[in-house]
Design a protein around this motif. Structure first.
Motif, PDB file in Angstrom:
ATOM      1  N   UNK A 189      41.475  -5.773  -5.702  1.00 42.44           N
ATOM      2  CA  UNK A 189      40.651  -6.394  -4.676  1.00 42.44           C
ATOM      3  C   UNK A 189      41.403  -7.488  -3.922  1.00 42.44           C
ATOM      4  N   UNK A 190      42.340  -8.135  -4.587  1.00 37.58           N
ATOM      5  CA  UNK A 190      43.093  -9.219  -3.960  1.00 37.58           C
ATOM      6  C   UNK A 190      43.887  -8.728  -2.749  1.00 37.58           C
ATOM      7  N   UNK A 191      44.164  -7.422  -2.696  1.00 32.49           N
ATOM      8  CA  UNK A 191      44.955  -6.881  -1.585  1.00 32.49           C
ATOM      9  C   UNK A 191      44.253  -7.035  -0.241  1.00 32.49           C
ATOM     10  N   UNK A 192      42.952  -7.349  -0.246  1.00 33.67           N
ATOM     11  CA  UNK A 192      42.253  -7.525   1.033  1.00 33.67           C
ATOM     12  C   UNK A 192      42.816  -8.729   1.790  1.00 33.67           C
ATOM     13  N   UNK A 246      35.522 -11.868  -6.864  1.00 33.20           N
ATOM     14  CA  UNK A 246      36.943 -11.661  -6.544  1.00 33.20           C
ATOM     15  C   UNK A 246      37.149 -11.539  -5.041  1.00 33.20           C
ATOM     16  N   UNK A 247      36.250 -10.845  -4.366  1.00 28.98           N
ATOM     17  CA  UNK A 247      36.352 -10.739  -2.917  1.00 28.98           C
ATOM     18  C   UNK A 247      36.155 -12.099  -2.250  1.00 28.98           C
ATOM     19  N   UNK A 248      35.224 -12.873  -2.780  1.00 26.57           N
ATOM     20  CA  UNK A 248      35.011 -14.212  -2.220  1.00 26.57           C
ATOM     21  C   UNK A 248      36.247 -15.093  -2.446  1.00 26.57           C
ATOM     22  N   UNK A 267      44.511   1.743   1.628  1.00 26.28           N
ATOM     23  CA  UNK A 267      44.389   1.906   0.181  1.00 26.28           C
ATOM     24  C   UNK A 267      43.017   2.500  -0.121  1.00 26.28           C
ATOM     25  N   UNK A 268      42.955   3.341  -1.144  1.00 20.35           N
ATOM     26  CA  UNK A 268      41.688   3.907  -1.593  1.00 20.35           C
ATOM     27  C   UNK A 268      41.651   3.834  -3.115  1.00 20.35           C
ATOM     28  N   UNK A 274      36.340 -12.460  13.746  1.00 16.79           N
ATOM     29  CA  UNK A 274      36.618 -13.506  12.761  1.00 16.79           C
ATOM     30  C   UNK A 274      38.122 -13.620  12.470  1.00 16.79           C
ATOM     31  N   UNK A 275      38.813 -12.522  12.635  1.00 14.39           N
ATOM     32  CA  UNK A 275      40.228 -12.507  12.308  1.00 14.39           C
ATOM     33  C   UNK A 275      40.499 -12.452  10.821  1.00 14.39           C
ATOM     34  N   UNK A 276      39.547 -11.920  10.063  1.00 14.61           N
ATOM     35  CA  UNK A 276      39.737 -11.786   8.619  1.00 14.61           C
ATOM     36  C   UNK A 276      38.847 -10.648   8.107  1.00 14.61           C
ATOM     37  N   UNK A 277      39.077 -10.170   6.875  1.00 12.27           N
ATOM     38  CA  UNK A 277      38.326  -9.021   6.358  1.00 12.27           C
ATOM     39  C   UNK A 277      36.829  -9.289   6.257  1.00 12.27           C
TER      40      UNK A 277
END
Length: 564
Positions: free
Chosen positions: A157-160, A18-20, A137-138, A74-77
């Motif tokens: 997880x999509x909120x990243x 999901x993170x990927x 967020x936690x 990188x400009x990203x999470x």
């Protein structure tokens, strides 16, 4: 995802995928066993996806800043993965910087399940929502018991994707942590743990009365000595000397080096042997203090059917098994109200003879083989009662706790077993030089020393000589004792060899006398000089990677099969 059940393997893969899918390509990983499902899932993901980058470091504090800066450039999470305990807390400085700098740092931290929190379980702290006002967020995740619950976690997880500041995802993994089988444990599937604290009696007087009755009727009483301060051990020693049961002393009890004729010094490794276990059947167990180092002893206490009492001077739960009746009172009051003369172990000679057979086999091995256990015990045997020894976590403390034979010395023993981190160990040890000891001997691994290398500057403030003994096996070889050693990603994601070949230049930088040993002969040749010197010194004991761990595992197999 089509699966009939969700276990740690399935869950970790779903989280990483999901993170990927949310655009994350960089993952920063620190070593750990509780985070093993995440590390192994990430390794598998990277093998399939060449865009996935894995960055490793043994120090979570440094790793956190690396991940934060990588995210900014990188400009990203960027995701940082850690195990439980102080490993998570070490991210805090980087989290603060990321918050103030508006950097999307994603914290994916492994945790223990709730039933291991606030009960003295190893490396278990309350880390939910640890970062409070420094994350946007936690979330706390437990093993999903349904596909719908898993989808809700994936949605979080999509909120990243839109994050502009740190986000924390805390994942509570229960055992098994490694893919030993295809089915989750019963505790994991239920989502609810059925263990509960033993109800307390109506008063401490009732508990005292009940314990005296159990001691009087018991035929086989076992006394377990957990973590005790030197002053507590001094108060308890006369009482224990009059007791007639059997005694096991944890390395932090102050009784591990020398104790009593009825003491089982090698109980941890003795519990490997079926014949020993068959003759070892206590019907009453009394424990003083908590935080037992040995996992085997903890498992034995949890599974034993005997009534089990835990005596503590503080109103805190130190019983991960949740079986013990907890007595909270001062040790002097306990010694006045409970009679040691009531205790006994009938025919204890059988158990003691079995234990001696195992001890003799261990002594023979330690005298000829070069490994972490033999080094630790050799160093310990040269201490004096006037010395203090500070034992590092991970492999070092387990070596002394499992393998140390009975010695006729009583050095003060210290360690940081509250949260069992490998951070700040050297700084903690140096502070002991402000006490009454003659000198402080520090026994720790190479990774632990690298974690706290800057604390060598504190040696200038030490009031007594500090002797640092480093077990240099090129990284976290403790994982070689665990199922992690059998994983394809063991070397890169668990052992993480730091590439520090020796500590000679470190000693030079901080003006320390340097000594090196690569086998028993060279260790014996320099050990006396190191311990008798009035100056600070660093003794590096070099072990070839996993060679020492493999020898220890072979010895454990032999003890398991030993006829006694």
């Amino acid at each position: 995802m089509h699966t009939s059940f969700i276990n740690n393997v399935v869950w970790a893969k779903a989280l990483l995928e999901s993170l990927r899918a949310s655009g994350v390509t960089d993952f920063c990983v620190a070593p750990g066993s509780r985070s093993a499902p995440l590390a192994m899932a990430l390794n598998e993901l990277a093998q399939r996806d060449p865009q996935v980058g894995i960055h490793t470091h043994f120090d979570e504090r440094g790793l956190g800043f690396f991940a934060m800066s990588l995210s900014r450039s990188r400009g990203k999470p960027v995701v940082v993965i850690t195990t439980s305990g102080t490993a998570v807390a070490n991210l805090y400085p980087a989290v603060i910087e990321a918050w103030e700098s508006c950097v999307p740092l994603v914290l994916l931290t492994a945790d223990r399940p709730d039933y291991l929190i606030h009960c003295g379980a190893n490396q278990a702290i309350d880390q939910k929502h640890l970062f409070q006002n420094h994350v946007i967020h936690s979330h706390n995740f437990t093993l999903p018991h349904s596909q719908e619950m898993l989808r809700q976690q994936q949605k979080a997880l999509v909120t990243v994707k839109s994050a502009f500041r740190p986000i924390h995802f805390n994942c509570q993994f229960d055992e098994p942590l490694y893919p030993e089988n295809d089915h989750p444990s019963a505790a994991a599937t239920s989502g609810v743990d059925d263990r509960a604290d033993i109800p307390a009696a109506t008063s401490q007087d009732d508990l005292i009365r009940e314990l005296n009755q159990h001691l009087e009727s018991s035929r086989r009483t076992l006394f377990v000595l957990g973590g005790l301060l030197p002053r507590q051990a001094a108060m308890l020693a006369p009482w224990l000397a009059r007791a007639d049961g059997l005694v096991f002393a944890d390395i932090n009890s102050q009784f591990r080096f020398s104790g009593f004729d009825n003491q089982l010094h090698l109980l941890d490794v003795s519990l490997l042997n079926p014949q020993f276990i068959a003759a070892f059947n206590p019907d009453c167990i009394v424990q003083f203090g908590g935080r037992i180092v040995s996992k085997r002893v903890n498992q034995f206490l949890a599974s034993a059917e005997a009534p089990y009492w835990l005596v503590s001077e503080r109103e805190i739960n130190l019983d991960p098994s949740r079986r013990a009746r907890r007595l909270t009172l001062s040790l002097p009051d306990f010694c006045k109200q409970v009679s040691p003369a009531l205790s006994r172990w009938e025919a204890k000679s059988v158990v003691l003879q079995n234990h001696e057979s195992i001890a003799e086999h261990v002594r023979t091995n330690l005298s000829v083989q070069w490994h972490e256990a033999s080094i630790a015990c050799t160093v310990a045997s040269e201490l004096t009662t006037q010395d203090a020894i500070f034992v590092g976590n991970s492999l070092a403390i387990r070596m002394l706790d499992s393998w140390l034979p009975q010695l006729d010395i009583k050095p003060a023993v210290f360690s940081n077993r509250g949260a069992s981190g490998i951070d700040g160990l050297l700084a903690s040890a140096v502070a002991l030089s402000h006490g009454t000891c003659r000198q402080v001997v520090v026994l720790l691994g190479d990774t632990s020393l690298l974690h706290d290398l800057n604390s060598l500057a504190l040696l200038r403030k030490a009031r007594k000589p500090i002797k640092i003994v480093v077990l240099n096996n090129d990284g976290g070889r403790i994982f070689g004792m665990l199922p992690a050693g059998e994983q394809t990603a063991y070397e890169s994601l668990f052992a993480m060899p730091p590439g520090q070949s020796d500590f000679l230049n470190v000693a030079r930088q901080f003006s320390l006398a340097y000594f090196c040993a690569t086998e028993h002969g060279s260790l014996r040749a320099v050990l006396g000089t190191v311990l008798s010197s009035p100056e600070h010194a660093l003794l590096e004991c070099k072990i070839d990677g996993d060679a020492g761990v493999e020898r220890i595992k072979l010895l454990m197999t032999r003890l398991q099969c030993l006829k006694i």
